[in-house]
Scaffold this active site. Structure first.
Site: not given
Ligand code: GDP
Ligand code: IMO
Ligand code: MG
Length: 446
Positions: A13, A16, A18, A39-41, A129, A222, A297, A299, A301, A329-330
């Site tokens: 999270d 990535k 973005k 994953a949740g991107h 997840t 991840q 993104t 679950t 949580r 996220k600065l």
């Molecule tokens: P990923 O799994 O690495 O793709 O990241 P996620 O999308 O799960 O989580 C990142 C969260 O931060 C998302 O809700 C994005 O919309 C948000 N985000 C990404 N970059 C920024 C930033 O620079 N500032 C803020 N405020 N939010 C951001």
């Molecule tokens: P993105 O790609 C954050 C965490 C779960 C748990 C551990 C194992 O969005 O960054 P799993 O279901 O993979 O067996 O869970 O890994 N986890 C993540 N945490 N971002 C993710 O993906 C994750 N994918 C799995 O919360 O701790």
């Molecule tokens: Mg994510």
């Protein structure tokens, strides 16, 4: 033309999605190489908002080729749901999605086993997840897994029988009822028919595209501390979320990977169980969670939040050979009076700067902090490094110094158009068209 890997440098999270969305117009194809719909991107631009789980974030750019590599575990029903959602949102998918026949399939029983095991672990739960990721990779390593290509094989019945001979008794032991072989085979056949248009010899295709001078962007899921080998085992996921996975998970050899962009959040978050030395209990952690909207993104949580941990980032910089950092996220730190950066851990009487392999040491490590003054003004939507407050620039410089790699991109908001792109030579080595090209995509009307 460079082939570049985007990797999460913390516990996932990092933002990535973005970053991949911002960079992908410069590349010919975007490739996922491990993980599944754990994953949740998140991708945002203008007033659009997408959450991607299995499909590469490149899909939002019309015509961009998207690939799911052999290192992934795919739950076909979730893939179809995600594709329908994209089509409903006006995203054209047909003809530009390729799925490796060697990728593994997540069966309904893997999902049930994941959930049942977590329940049985009680207080020691990994906090997965619940998408069946662990059991599917376990089946792969145990050689009783089903690959995408097997779904349409003549011997499907026998393969399902063999898989259920292993999983069935485990589910029974945990008190969970499950579908029998006949029902499971029917599900698999339905999936096979619907997957068929997307299947390809991905390992060959990717290498052919490179031969033809095309550039590939590898989208990690991840983060390195969730990597099965290099993470905080056993509180990890079951795939290779670090750079090595980009080779084993696609058939593109390491010699054809040209560089690594590591994504780092300006603070630290973690979802699920396991050690987290800089975690902030109470007020400060709550503030980061609220300002950063730190809820999963996938679950929903709440994410655990804490200060930036340079011990973690140095470890993952080294493991991945990170050439440059995208610091995200600065803006979430804008209101803080003081910002802390962990530079080492106090363990017993000594201070260590490397990441301990022992879970007990990680759990008892006391962070040693460097304290920096906050800037107390908004950075939201900043596009130029020069326009950042001096103290924000000093924070970025402290991250570079502690981690040992240059910060090339600074994310100043969730949207594609809210990003500082720095004029560093490394940007041109990692991204075709360099900083000027990225800025042009960033600023294009959306
Ligand atoms: P990923 O799994 O690495 O793709 O990241 P996620 O999308 O799960 O989580 C990142 C969260 O931060 C998302 O809700 C994005 O919309 C948000 N985000 C990404 N970059 C920024 C930033 O620079 N500032 C803020 N405020 N939010 C951001
Ligand atoms: P993105 O790609 C954050 C965490 C779960 C748990 C551990 C194992 O969005 O960054 P799993 O279901 O993979 O067996 O869970 O890994 N986890 C993540 N945490 N971002 C993710 O993906 C994750 N994918 C799995 O919360 O701790
Ligand atoms: Mg994510």
């Amino acid at each position: 033309m460079p082939n570049t890997v985007v990797i999460g440098m913390q516990w996932g999270d990092e933002g990535k999605g973005k970053i991949v969305d911002l960079l992908c117009p410069a590349f010919d194809a975007v490739v996922r190489f491990q993980g599944g719909n754990n994953a949740g991107h998140t991708v945002k631009f203008g007033d659009r908002h997408f959450a991607l789980h299995l499909v590469p974030s490149g899909v939002l750019h019309p015509g961009k080729k998207c690939v799911l590599g052999n290192g992934m575990v795919i739950h076909p029903a979730s893939l179809f749901e995600e594709l329908s959602g994209l089509v409903a949102a006006g995203v054209e998918v047909e003809g530009r999605l390729w799925i490796s026949r060697r990728a593994h399939v997540i069966l309904p029983q893997h999902i049930e086993l994941d959930a049942a095991r977590e329940r049985a672990r009680g207080g020691d739960a990994i906090g997965t997840t619940a998408r069946g990721i662990g059991p599917a990779y376990e089946a792969k390593a145990g050689r009783y897994g089903l690959r995408v290509r097997d779904l349409s094989a003549h011997g499907l019945e026998r393969l399902v029988e063999v898989a259920l001979e292993v999983i069935g008794p485990q589910l029974e032991h945990l008190g969970t009822e499950t579908a029998g072989p006949g029902e499971t085979v029917a599900i698999c056949r339905d999936w096979a028919a619907r997957l068929d248009p997307y299947l390809g010899d991905v390992e060959e295709l990717l290498n052919d595209w490179i031969d033809a001078g095309e550039s590939l962007l590898f989208e990690g899921a991840q983060g390195t501390l969730l990597d099965l080998d290099h993470g905080t085992y056993p509180y990890v996921t079951s795939s290779s979320a670090s750079v090595g996975g980009a080779a084993t998970g696609t058939g593109v050899p390491p010699s054809r990977l040209d560089g690594v962009l590591g994504v780092l959040k300006a603070y630290t978050t973690r979802v699920g169980g396991g050690p987290f030395p800089t975690e902030l209990a109470g007020g400060a952690g709550e503030l980061l969670r609220e300002r950063g909207n730190e809820f999963g993104t996938t679950t929903g949580r709440p994410r655990r939040c804490g200060w930036f941990d340079a011990v973690v980032a140095r470890h993952t910089r080294r493991i991945n050979g990170v050439d440059a950092i995208a610091l995200t996220k600065l803006d979430v730190l804008d209101d803080l009076d003081e910002i802390l950066v962990c530079t080492g851990y106090r363990l017993g009487g000594r201070v260590v700067r490397g990441l301990p392999s022992s879970l007990e040491e990680l759990a008892t490590a006391e962070p040693v902090y460097r304290r920096l003054p906050g800037w107390r003004e908004t950075t939201v939507g900043t596009l130029d490094h020069d326009r950042l407050p001096a103290r924000a620039r000093a924070y970025v410089a402290a991250v570079e110094e502690e981690v040992g790699a240059p910060v090339a991109l600074i994310s100043s908001g969730p949207r594609r158009e809210e990003t500082v792109v720095r004029e560093l030579p490394v940007v041109g080595r990692l991204v075709p068209g360099g900083a000027a090209g990225i800025r042009a995509h960033r600023d294009a009307a959306v």
